[in-house]
Write an enzyme that holds these catalytic residues in place. Structure first.
Site, short mmCIF file in Angstrom:
data_model
loop_
_atom_site.label_atom_id
_atom_site.label_comp_id
_atom_site.label_asym_id
_atom_site.label_seq_id
_atom_site.Cartn_x
_atom_site.Cartn_y
_atom_site.Cartn_z
N LYS A 54 0.86 -1.19 0.00
CA LYS A 54 0.00 0.00 0.00
C LYS A 54 0.88 1.23 0.00
O LYS A 54 1.86 1.29 0.74
CB LYS A 54 -0.89 0.04 1.24
N CYS A 55 0.53 2.22 -0.80
CA CYS A 55 1.32 3.44 -0.90
C CYS A 55 0.41 4.65 -0.79
O CYS A 55 -0.77 4.57 -1.10
CB CYS A 55 2.04 3.51 -2.24
#
Length: 91
Positions: free
Chosen positions: A89-90
């Protein structure tokens, strides 16, 4: 496939490709992220990263600062330069 061993020279090469001029604060973030991954086998979240950097180095960085230091996608660029896997996840 040739295995590449990470070092500062390799990090600088990747940073240059990403058009990032590495300064002292970049190194602090890169080394923290790399060491965290090597110790816990997970990529630190942006919140953990900012909290640790701010506490350890008496900084007041926020997510906008990270975007300015590592444009477009800081989590992926930090991981790439640190020689660790991309986060799932970014921001």
């Amino acid at each position: 496939m040739k295995k590449i061993f990470w070092n500062k020279k390799y990090a600088l090469k990747i940073a240059k490709k990403e058009k990032i001029k590495i300064k002292k604060i970049h190194w602090k973030i890169i080394f923290f992220t790399r060491n965290f991954y090597l110790k816990f086998h997970i990529i630190p979240s942006i919140r953990i990263l900012l909290t640790a950097i701010n506490k350890t180095y008496k900084k007041k960085l926020n997510s906008v600062d990270l975007i300015n230091l590592f444009p477009k996608n800081p989590a992926i660029k930090i991981s790439k330069i640190a020689g660790i896997p991309n986060p799932k996840k970014c921001i």
